[in-house]
Motif scaffolding. Structure first.
Motif, mmCIF file in Angstrom:
data_model
loop_
_atom_site.group_PDB
_atom_site.id
_atom_site.type_symbol
_atom_site.label_atom_id
_atom_site.label_comp_id
_atom_site.label_asym_id
_atom_site.label_seq_id
_atom_site.Cartn_x
_atom_site.Cartn_y
_atom_site.Cartn_z
ATOM 1 N N ILE A 183 1.011 -1.394 -0.009
ATOM 2 C CA ILE A 183 -0.039 0.182 -0.168
ATOM 3 C C ILE A 183 0.973 1.278 0.028
ATOM 4 C CG2 ILE A 183 -1.666 1.417 1.242
ATOM 5 C CD1 ILE A 183 -2.586 -1.392 2.496
ATOM 6 N N PHE A 184 0.745 2.198 -1.043
ATOM 7 C CA PHE A 184 1.296 3.454 -1.135
ATOM 8 C C PHE A 184 0.385 4.735 -0.747
ATOM 9 C CE2 PHE A 184 4.437 0.761 -3.152
ATOM 10 C CZ PHE A 184 5.730 1.247 -2.832
ATOM 11 N N GLY A 185 0.646 5.294 0.045
ATOM 12 C CA GLY A 185 -0.072 6.658 -0.003
ATOM 13 C C GLY A 185 0.369 7.728 -0.787
ATOM 14 N N THR A 186 -0.362 8.042 -1.858
ATOM 15 C CA THR A 186 -0.069 8.921 -2.996
ATOM 16 C C THR A 186 -0.089 10.229 -2.838
ATOM 17 O OG1 THR A 186 -1.954 8.817 -4.097
ATOM 18 C CG2 THR A 186 -0.523 6.723 -4.504
ATOM 19 N N ASP A 187 -0.581 10.680 -1.691
ATOM 20 C CA ASP A 187 -0.876 12.200 -1.558
ATOM 21 C C ASP A 187 0.060 12.853 -0.421
ATOM 22 O OD1 ASP A 187 -2.140 10.996 0.633
ATOM 23 O OD2 ASP A 187 -4.026 11.895 0.102
ATOM 24 N N GLN A 188 1.089 12.286 0.133
ATOM 25 C CA GLN A 188 2.233 13.022 1.026
ATOM 26 C C GLN A 188 2.771 13.901 0.304
ATOM 27 O OE1 GLN A 188 3.239 10.712 4.358
ATOM 28 N NE2 GLN A 188 2.324 8.741 3.344
ATOM 29 N N ALA A 189 3.185 14.779 0.842
ATOM 30 C CA ALA A 189 4.313 15.756 0.289
ATOM 31 C C ALA A 189 5.687 15.247 0.314
ATOM 32 C CB ALA A 189 4.341 17.075 1.029
ATOM 33 N N PRO A 190 6.503 15.062 -0.775
ATOM 34 C CA PRO A 190 7.567 14.739 -1.085
ATOM 35 C C PRO A 190 8.658 15.697 -0.217
ATOM 36 C CG PRO A 190 6.852 14.438 -3.219
ATOM 37 C CD PRO A 190 5.828 15.186 -2.454
ATOM 38 N N SER A 191 9.698 15.109 0.362
ATOM 39 C CA SER A 191 10.573 16.083 1.087
ATOM 40 C C SER A 191 11.646 16.857 0.077
ATOM 41 C CB SER A 191 11.410 15.330 2.233
ATOM 42 O OG SER A 191 12.108 14.304 1.666
ATOM 43 N N ASN A 192 11.760 16.290 -1.037
ATOM 44 C CA ASN A 192 12.915 16.703 -2.073
ATOM 45 C C ASN A 192 11.860 17.206 -3.429
ATOM 46 O OD1 ASN A 192 14.715 17.205 -4.018
ATOM 47 N ND2 ASN A 192 15.900 15.482 -3.582
ATOM 48 N N GLU A 193 11.774 18.634 -3.519
ATOM 49 C CA GLU A 193 11.004 19.047 -4.508
ATOM 50 C C GLU A 193 11.481 18.538 -6.161
ATOM 51 O OE1 GLU A 193 13.500 22.452 -3.064
ATOM 52 O OE2 GLU A 193 12.303 20.856 -2.156
ATOM 53 N N ARG A 194 12.715 18.232 -5.990
ATOM 54 C CA ARG A 194 13.437 18.243 -7.222
ATOM 55 C C ARG A 194 13.140 16.304 -7.611
ATOM 56 N NH1 ARG A 194 16.554 21.457 -9.986
ATOM 57 N NH2 ARG A 194 16.796 23.493 -8.547
ATOM 58 N N ASN A 195 13.109 15.608 -6.514
ATOM 59 C CA ASN A 195 12.791 14.039 -6.803
ATOM 60 C C ASN A 195 11.349 13.841 -6.454
ATOM 61 O OD1 ASN A 195 13.105 11.352 -7.448
ATOM 62 N ND2 ASN A 195 13.839 10.934 -5.018
ATOM 63 N N ALA A 196 10.593 14.479 -7.500
ATOM 64 C CA ALA A 196 9.204 14.320 -7.626
ATOM 65 C C ALA A 196 8.538 14.488 -8.983
ATOM 66 C CB ALA A 196 8.621 15.266 -6.647
ATOM 67 N N TYR A 197 7.429 14.220 -9.139
ATOM 68 C CA TYR A 197 6.537 14.229 -10.309
ATOM 69 C C TYR A 197 5.756 15.451 -10.110
ATOM 70 C CZ TYR A 197 3.224 13.292 -14.164
ATOM 71 O OH TYR A 197 2.510 13.489 -15.295
ATOM 72 N N TRP A 198 5.885 16.638 -10.784
ATOM 73 C CA TRP A 198 5.199 17.888 -10.714
ATOM 74 C C TRP A 198 4.113 17.814 -11.588
ATOM 75 C CZ3 TRP A 198 5.570 21.678 -7.017
ATOM 76 C CH2 TRP A 198 6.483 21.755 -6.231
ATOM 77 N N THR A 199 2.703 18.089 -11.298
ATOM 78 C CA THR A 199 1.591 17.999 -11.942
ATOM 79 C C THR A 199 0.939 19.177 -11.374
ATOM 80 O OG1 THR A 199 -0.018 16.878 -13.242
ATOM 81 C CG2 THR A 199 0.309 16.154 -10.915
ATOM 82 N N MET A 200 -0.611 19.411 -12.215
ATOM 83 C CA MET A 200 -1.578 20.066 -11.441
ATOM 84 C C MET A 200 -2.494 19.097 -10.805
ATOM 85 S SD MET A 200 -0.958 23.494 -12.118
ATOM 86 C CE MET A 200 -2.527 24.176 -11.669
ATOM 87 N N PHE A 201 -2.782 19.534 -9.497
ATOM 88 C CA PHE A 201 -3.359 18.786 -8.739
ATOM 89 C C PHE A 201 -4.425 19.864 -8.003
ATOM 90 C CE2 PHE A 201 -4.074 16.739 -4.665
ATOM 91 C CZ PHE A 201 -4.761 15.680 -4.946
#
Length: 299
Positions: A183-201
């Motif tokens: 199980i993965f919680g998909t809506d937590q804020a990543p700590s590293n803004e560069r190692n993340a997928y950025w999209t409009m949400f």
């Protein structure tokens, strides 16, 4: 202090029926929200930015509905420390088990994606007991070791295995032959803004964890999104929506975009059941990091 809190407050409360605990929820709503304004600025800011076309009165009404649910969630989580199996299964109807059956028959692991929507704790515990896979939840340990141990013991009472984030790679290396559902919680804020997928949400530029997609691709796991619906106070139903069957053939970002859109649609339909108390949008996208996906339509 944490031991006193657990043994003198949380554990005795957890043995009370929800009908009684909901009276506590009503009191907390009046005292902490109406009286103290608990995290009210954060909640209102999140709602305004997520629903820019809503009026001030509409935003206030959404906040009010959220807080009524939020304190219900709080007492329901306390109840889970002592909730018997029969009550757990009665309170959460799990549909679409056959989606898991066909993968389990082939010995395939699966990835379960979901958000902090409705009572996700109750839903996860219930589905892990009913699906043919062994349920595994990845979590960030609490700083308080005593409360962390008690919480993980509660979560694992019906067969769900708890794996701290620091041990995920070793866990997969040692258990890749098992038929597990992670199980993965998909809506937590990543700590590293560069190692993340950025999209409009929800009308905002948002960083999304790569974890769901990357583990699915690495082990070629089907991805299943759990859609949790609150039927009434204390009762849920769970439906499984298949995101993809062959993760390794999916273009990069497509799995992440897909599970993000499913969650967004659910939130837009009934926003009061998402966790608005967190500062989800505290990070800003660096100029050299691309924004993916389509621009969200006006709400």
């Amino acid at each position: 202090m944490s031991r006193i809190l657990y043994y003198l407050v949380l554990l005795p409360l957890s043995k009370l029926p929800l009908a009684v605990l909901y009276r506590l929820s009503d009191f907390l709503y009046l005292f902490l929200y109406r009286g103290m304004g608990y995290r009210k600025k954060v909640v209102l800011s999140n709602l305004r930015n997520s629903f820019p076309n809503k009026s001030a009165n509409e935003i206030k009404g959404m906040a009010d509905e959220f807080y009524r649910f939020f304190f219900d969630l709080m007492v329901e989580t306390i109840r889970l420390f002592s909730m018997p199996k029969a009550e757990l299964l009665e309170r959460c109807i799990v549909n679409d088990i056959d989606v898991f059956d066909r993968f389990a028959q082939n010995g395939q692991q699966v990835i379960i994606a979901g958000g902090h929507y409705c009572n996700w704790e109750l839903a996860a515990m219930s589905i892990c007991y009913q699906i043919p896979h062994t349920g595994v939840a990845i979590y960030h340990p609490l700083k308080n070791k005593f409360l962390n141990d008690k919480l993980q013991k509660s979560r694992s009472r019906f067969g769900m295995e708890m794996v701290p984030t620091r041990d995920v790679k070793n866990f997969y290396a040692e258990n890749h032959q098992r038929t597990i559902a992670t199980i993965f919680g998909t809506d937590q804020a990543p700590s590293n803004e560069r190692n993340a997928y950025w999209t409009m949400f929800l009308s905002q530029e948002t960083p999304i964890f790569w974890g769901t997609e990357r583990y699915a691709k690495q082990y070629n796991c089907p991805v299943i999104f759990l859609k949790v619906t609150r039927l009434k106070r204390g009762y849920l139903k769970v439906n499984a929506e298949l995101v993809c069957t062959d993760s390794q053939t999916m273009p990069e970002g497509e799995i992440t975009e897909a599970h993000t859109r499913i969650l967004e649609k659910i939130i837009l339909e009934r926003p009061e059941y998402w966790l608005w108390t967190h500062r989800r949008w505290k990070r800003t996208r660096p100029d050299d990091v691309p924004l993916h996906g389509l621009q969200q339509a006006d709400n």
